[in-house]
Structure formats: C-alpha cells, structure tokens
Design an enzyme around this catalytic site. Sequence first.
Site, PDB file in Angstrom:
ATOM      1  N   GLU A 189       4.936  -3.560  12.902  1.00 21.74           N
ATOM      2  CA  GLU A 189       3.465  -2.549  13.220  1.00 21.74           C
ATOM      3  C   GLU A 189       2.300  -3.449  11.887  1.00 21.74           C
ATOM      4  OE1 GLU A 189       1.475  -0.007   9.490  1.00 21.74           O
ATOM      5  OE2 GLU A 189       3.157   0.592   9.785  1.00 21.74           O
ATOM      6  N   CYS A 241      -3.327   1.674   6.920  1.00 20.03           N
ATOM      7  CA  CYS A 241      -3.416   1.726   7.704  1.00 20.03           C
ATOM      8  C   CYS A 241      -4.002   2.168   9.464  1.00 20.03           C
ATOM      9  CB  CYS A 241      -2.340   0.382   8.558  1.00 20.03           C
ATOM     10  SG  CYS A 241      -0.247   1.569   8.901  1.00 20.03           S
ATOM     11  N   ASN A 300       0.736  -1.475  -0.216  1.00 22.10           N
ATOM     12  CA  ASN A 300       0.130  -0.083   0.392  1.00 22.10           C
ATOM     13  C   ASN A 300       0.416   1.267  -0.227  1.00 22.10           C
ATOM     14  OD1 ASN A 300       1.038  -0.804   2.145  1.00 22.10           O
ATOM     15  ND2 ASN A 300      -0.666   0.440   3.860  1.00 22.10           N
ATOM     16  N   GLU A 311       8.715   3.262  14.948  1.00 25.80           N
ATOM     17  CA  GLU A 311       9.187   3.443  13.593  1.00 25.80           C
ATOM     18  C   GLU A 311       9.397   4.695  13.441  1.00 25.80           C
ATOM     19  OE1 GLU A 311       8.931  -0.009  10.414  1.00 25.80           O
ATOM     20  OE2 GLU A 311       7.922   1.088  10.252  1.00 25.80           O
TER      21      GLU A 311
END
Length: 528
Positions: free
Chosen positions: A294, A328, A194, A509
């Site tokens: 993640e 997400c 994505n 991150e």
Amino acid sequence: MRFPSQPLRVAFSRRAPSYPAVYLVRARRMASSAKTTVGLKDETLFKTQGLIAGKWLDAKDGAVIKVTNPATDEELGTVPEMGLAETKEAIDAASVAFRTWSKTTAKERHDLLMKLFKLMLENSEDLARLLTLENGKTLTEAKGEVIYSASFLEWFAEEAVRTYGENIPSSIPHIRSITLKQPVGVCAILTPWNFPSAMITRKLGPALAAGCTVVIKPPPETPFSCLALTELARRAGIPDGVINIVTTQKNVVDVGKELCTNKAVKKVTFTGSTAVAKHLYALSSSTMKKISFEAGGNSPFIVFDDADIDAAVEGAIACKFRGSGQTCVCANRIYVQSTVYADFASRLAAKVSAFRMGNGLEKDTTHGPLIHERAIEKVERHVNDAVERGAQVLVGGKRLQPSPNNGITSSNFFAPTVLSDVPADAQLSNEETFGPVAALIQFDTEEEVIKLANNTEYGLAGYFYSRDVGRVWRVAEALEVGMVGTNTGTISQAVIPFGGVKESGLGREGSHGIIEYMQTKYIAFGGL
C-alpha cells in the site's frame, strides 16, 4: 521507512561487543526502565526490546534508538538499534516456528486470534495512551484506532476457518480435481508510523490466520504500540517464534534488504511511500516473493453543486484532518464546483478555525502535532509554494511556535490550514502533502473534474458528494482509484478490500485479504 538513493551497503561486520560494554548498556537500560513510566495501568506492556524466538533482546552491540513524544519532544524511552545479524536470527526463528504453526488447525488459530482480540479490548485504554504518546494523535483518535486495529483480529480469526478449496469438475475421466489453500510461509511486515497499531494488525491478522509466521519491522518513530501488541500476543498463547520484532533506524537499509532478499522469506507486505515501495518491489523480485504494497496517495475530494454542503464540509473535515492530515487516504485535492465554491470555502474555513491544537492527552485538544521536523518542513514548503503561485490563505498557513499562551510545547505543530484558488501546477496539487492543509480548487463541469481527479500517477482513494443518483454511478466508475467514498469521508473498515491502483500499490488488505498470505495447490486424483 526510507532508503537512500546510493547503492545499498552489502558489507556487514559482525562485531561482538565486550562483556563490560554490554553489561553497562543493559544496566543503564534497567536503571532507565526502573524510573520510566508512561502512565499505563499495566506498565509491563511498555516493552523496550526487540523480540526474537520468544525472547526480549537488546541489540548485539547495545545501540539504541531514542523515541520521543512529538507533542512535547520528551524522550519516552529507547528500543534496540538492531541490524543484519538480528534480522537473520529473526527470519531463522520464524522459519523454525513455521514448521509447527503451519500445521495447527484453522480452529486453533481462530481461538488464539480471538484471545488476542479480547486482550486488546481489555487493554484498550493503555494501548490508546501509548499510541498517543508516541504518535501525537488525540486520545479520542487513538482509542478509535485501537478498536479499529482489534477488528482485524476478529475478522481474520473468522476468515481462518473459511479458507476453502475447490472441487473442480474434471474434463478427464477417472480424475478428480481439487485445490487446497496453504500458508505461503515466513512473511516480512514493514509498517508506517501514522497508524502504529492498525497497520500491524491489518497485516498480522491475516498472516497468522493463514498459518504464516512473521518478522515485523515497526517504524522507529512509533515502536511501542507494536511491542505492546506483541506482548499481548504472547499472553494470548501465540507460540514463540511465530511473531518476531526487529527494531531499527540507522540499519534500515541492511534490514530492509535482508527481509526482501532472504530466500526463507516468502512474502513481503509494506505500507509507506511509493518510492520505497518500488525499491522493495525490486529487491523482492530477486526471489520472486509474494507481495502486497500500500503506497502513496493523492486523493481527490469532489463537491458537486447538488451536494448537501453541510455534509460535504463534515466529510472533508473527517477525511482531510484526521490524524492532522497524516493518512494515506485523506483528501489531498478538494475540487468544488464554482456555483457552490464560495459557500463551501467559508463554511469549511469557519469549522477549521475552531480547531484546538495541543497535546493529544488533553481533553480539549482536537488535533495533535505532526510526527517530526521533516513533516513540518514538507507542509511548509507546499503551503509557501501554493501561495507564491497565487493561492489565498483562508485559515492557518504557518507552523505554530511553542508558547505558554497557546499551550504548544514543541515545534512539531502546523496550524490547520485552508487554501483557496490553488493552481494546478502547485506542488500540493501533484504531491501528497501528508499534513493539515485543505487545498481548494474550482471546477465547472463533471467532465472537467474527472480529468483533473485522474491526472495523477496515484490511485488509492477518491471521494465525492452529490445527490444525483446517475452522477454517483458515473463518477464512482470513472475515478481511477481502488476505493471510492460517495457522500462520506470515511471508508476504512476491516471488512472492505483496502488498496489502490496505478502507483498506489498492489494487492488488497482487509476483506478477503487472507488470500494474499496463502497459495493455491492443485491436486489431481487419478485411477478412480
């Protein structure tokens, strides 16, 4: 990245193809590449091979993966279907390169990352076009992603020279206590489709800045952005073996297992579903690797009755429909206080009805396709389930069929949708939809909506709109998520700690995420 539920295959037959077969495969690939053009200013950025130890390589058996444009179903090109043997070679190459790369100075790594950052900006138009072709998002969004992607390289270039240790006051006479930060070693990077560019640099930037080497498994749907970025890294002067790329689809089980269990790999970083994250977590535990995952999300988006409704509508659109809902951190459940529910719903529906679906390269397109048929099927299932349980379709609600009248040329488009009165037991209230569906749910009190928002095993991001300062602090602290957007639907930046709680992942991150790629060593100096 997907793994089947059955036990992992552990046997691997290393079969060398005959030379004539290899010759024919390579000849076909050369003939194809000679004719293939994706409209880049610099066509040499369009790479169709994996990279191991500085060499562009085909799969050993010549097998390939077809990559298609989801907006048109046209084949863009192929990449190698690599397997266990190539993965082991890539890990070995990264291990060898680590011996010297880890010894470079922080300033050297800073300079190389800054060169790569500048090369990304110089080639941003080509990178954006390539991203749109393989992912489907609009060219405007793709350009934004490339700039966002490059920002991680700039940020971590600057972090490289700030990985400070400590001088700890000793409680024992004649001893001085200090700590050093050192690179953890070879890192395995597994990324989703994505954000084909940003999910690479968000992991690659800190890894290289720390002094680590990497083996990257890009998604088979969108490998070309990763390969183009790797070509730019080579031009920037990143040494051979520091970055290695293994492309695979059918062999993902073998490749994934090797990356997570090989003792030479010291760190695994992954972005994707919670189910796959748990599987990789279990595999990585066999050698006690450092990890950062993640995983999935189910983000709440709350609109209180004291909110600026126009701003809330704009925030919901930015949050929910970016990338056609395939992010997400996008809003999955939109809770609106009952006194402003009808007003918000009507304004949102009006805005969404004006969207124009189509090929992301066309200037009038506002939203592109979903990535593939499986994505369409999931969105369709969620919408149908909600309607069967009593939800009302305000806008959209169905897949779009290819037609000369609407400019749609593939079956990967689902109409941007707004649903009202979505019940709490609907599938899309409890599962991440990953598509262009805004699910509206009424609530009455602050206490009620906090319980609803937190009633999920996920905790990646949450959003709410309110002009009450006290409420802003209460709700921000009460939401069980790793990131909160108050009066904004946009939260992602290179400088912030990106990550979730509960089953949405481990580690952070961006921001000071370079620490995820380093280990702390304590040294006691005695006899002083």
